[in-house]
Design an enzyme around this catalytic site. Structure first.
Site, PDB file in Angstrom:
ATOM      1  N   ASP A  36       7.502  -8.926  -1.963  1.00 53.50           N
ATOM      2  CA  ASP A  36       7.335  -7.603  -2.383  1.00 53.50           C
ATOM      3  C   ASP A  36       6.365  -7.662  -3.670  1.00 53.50           C
ATOM      4  O   ASP A  36       5.485  -6.845  -3.913  1.00 53.50           O
ATOM      5  CB  ASP A  36       8.676  -7.179  -2.912  1.00 53.50           C
ATOM      6  N   ALA A  44       7.680  -1.933  -3.125  1.00 56.64           N
ATOM      7  CA  ALA A  44       6.855  -2.268  -1.860  1.00 56.64           C
ATOM      8  C   ALA A  44       7.642  -2.089  -0.639  1.00 56.64           C
ATOM      9  O   ALA A  44       7.325  -1.559   0.341  1.00 56.64           O
ATOM     10  CB  ALA A  44       6.023  -3.346  -2.134  1.00 56.64           C
ATOM     11  N   ASP A  45       8.632  -2.961  -0.822  1.00 54.36           N
ATOM     12  CA  ASP A  45       9.561  -3.184   0.369  1.00 54.36           C
ATOM     13  C   ASP A  45      10.095  -1.540   0.796  1.00 54.36           C
ATOM     14  O   ASP A  45      10.499  -1.295   1.820  1.00 54.36           O
ATOM     15  CB  ASP A  45      10.567  -4.089   0.253  1.00 54.36           C
ATOM     16  N   LEU A  46      11.048  -1.162  -0.365  1.00 50.90           N
ATOM     17  CA  LEU A  46      11.670   0.031  -0.042  1.00 50.90           C
ATOM     18  C   LEU A  46      10.824   1.333   0.443  1.00 50.90           C
ATOM     19  O   LEU A  46      11.361   2.054   1.328  1.00 50.90           O
ATOM     20  CB  LEU A  46      12.429   0.278  -1.287  1.00 50.90           C
TER      21      LEU A  46
END
Length: 403
Positions: free
Chosen positions: A147, A175-177
């Site tokens: 991330d 970024a991941d979410l």
């Protein structure tokens, strides 16, 4: 078939998902699909499972708070995918499922024998979703990704943080979410498309692509001026005052987003001198001279507490609110009223508190039906009911450490 009332129907209760993802982007995506009724079969390595099961802090009982936070409404099946028997079981599950989601590094799942080309032969209706750092093609395809790297490489850190310091990542793995949300969009679009064509398809979601898309208006500023926007801390590049100000006991955010709100705000805090000064009448002038103006505002704001200031400013019709910590967020009456703090019984943790479901549907609402699973908790159930294995088959697999 059993007739059910509309309140028992969930939007995705006809969808079965094979979840081969780990850590955050994939699991957050599948949790939200599970919240809307999809059957999520989380396939984990028998030796430890999802990496985040070992990440502190832990609840009493030993379960990871990180894992628990993104893995409700799932069933856990342990399976050694390097073994022939494990591969045979996975192929059988794929044949009977609607969606597969995986976040192996590009090339790794092909080496296991479950790339898109193979899986669409097993099940032509399969929706096959790949989440990776940089996508399934291109010069960066095989780079490892985390991330913080993608927040940096995707432009976000160049516009986040103080103007005189280095770039900051956000306090959550944004970024991941956000990649999880783009992946949900791809899966739902593919389900709609399959209703028309009868065919599944491959979804290729890249974390870097997602970060680039989120640059939207920041990129627009660059395209318009050819100057990359920099960091402004909590200030806004186009609006002032639109930031946090120190009060006597903490910060209060004020969003005076137009000239009328500015007038109301200045008068509410007793600064008629600023309200009547033509130098600050227009937003463009306030943006240009923001450092001088902000210093004047803060001189006044700091004389009272954030609740005193907030009450006066809100009553003047100007949007404002405190910077809260997570404890304050969970105690907020609006958050409670909206069922955004939920409790569910967990075998090891006891009463488990979690954040709730943000999408509210009036006729077919989401539900939290299953707590985050123990490692392999549903292995026997899945192998018996879906793979149609006998008890002695399952015992043999367990003895061979395949499950």
């Amino acid at each position: 078939s059993v007739l059910r009332s509309k309140h028992m129907i969930m939007p995705l209760d006809h969808i079965r998902v094979i979840d081969l993802s780990r850590v955050l982007a994939g699991p957050f995506c599948t949790m939200m699909l599970g919240d809307m009724g999809a059957e999520i079969i989380k396939i984990e390595n028998p030796d430890g499972g999802d990496d985040t099961r070992g990440w502190p802090p832990f609840y009493e009982g030993g379960e990871s708070s990180y894992f628990q936070s993104v893995n409700r409404n799932k069933k856990s099946l342990t399976l050694d995918l390097k073994s022939d028997e494990g591969k045979k079981i996975l192929a059988d599950l794929i044949k009977q499922s609607d969606v597969l989601i995986q976040n192996f590094r590009p090339g790794a799942i092909e080496r296991l024998g479950f790339g898109w080309e193979i899986c669409k032969e097993i099940n032509p209706r399969l929706i096959y979703s790949s989440v990776s750092g940089y996508g399934q093609n291109g010069p960066y395809r095989e780079r490892p990704a985390y991330d913080i790297l993608l927040q940096g490489e995707g432009g976000l850190m160049s516009i986040t943080g103080p103007s005189d310091g280095s770039g900051y990542k956000t306090g959550i793995a944004i970024a991941d979410l956000t990649t999880a949300l783009f992946t949900i969009q791809g899966i739902l679009l593919s389900i709609i498309s399959r209703e028309k064509t009868g065919q599944g398809q491959e979804i290729d979601v890249s974390i870097q692509d997602g970060q680039a898309a989120l640059m939207s208006h920041a990129a627009g500023n660059f395209f318009a001026t050819s100057i990359p926007p920099g960091r402004l801390g909590n200030e806004h590049p186009s609006i002032a005052p639109y930031r946090d100000f120190r009060c006597s006991d903490g910060e209060l955010i004020v969003a005076a987003a137009n000239d009328s709100l500015w007038q109301r705000f200045a008068k509410a805090i007793g600064r008629e001198d600023l309200a009547n000064d033509n130098s600050w009448a227009k937003n463009a002038d306030r943006v240009k001279g923001r450092k001088i103006l902000d210093a004047e505002i803060e001189k006044t704001m700091i004389e009272k507490s954030r609740s005193e200031r907030g009450k006066i400013i809100s009553e003047a019709g100007v949007p404002c609110g405190p910077i809260r910590n997570i404890q304050e967020l969970t105690e907020d009456p609006q958050i409670k009223h909206r069922d955004m703090i939920v409790e569910i019984e967990h075998a090891k943790t006891g009463i488990l508190k979690m954040m709730g479901i943000p999408v509210k549907l009036s006729e077919t609402p989401g539900k939290i039906l299953l707590p985050p699973p123990l490692l392999g908790e549903h292995t026997d159930e899945i192998l018996t009911e879906i793979a149609k294995l006998t008890k002695s088959d399952i015992d043999s697999l367990r003895e061979a450490k395949i499950i």
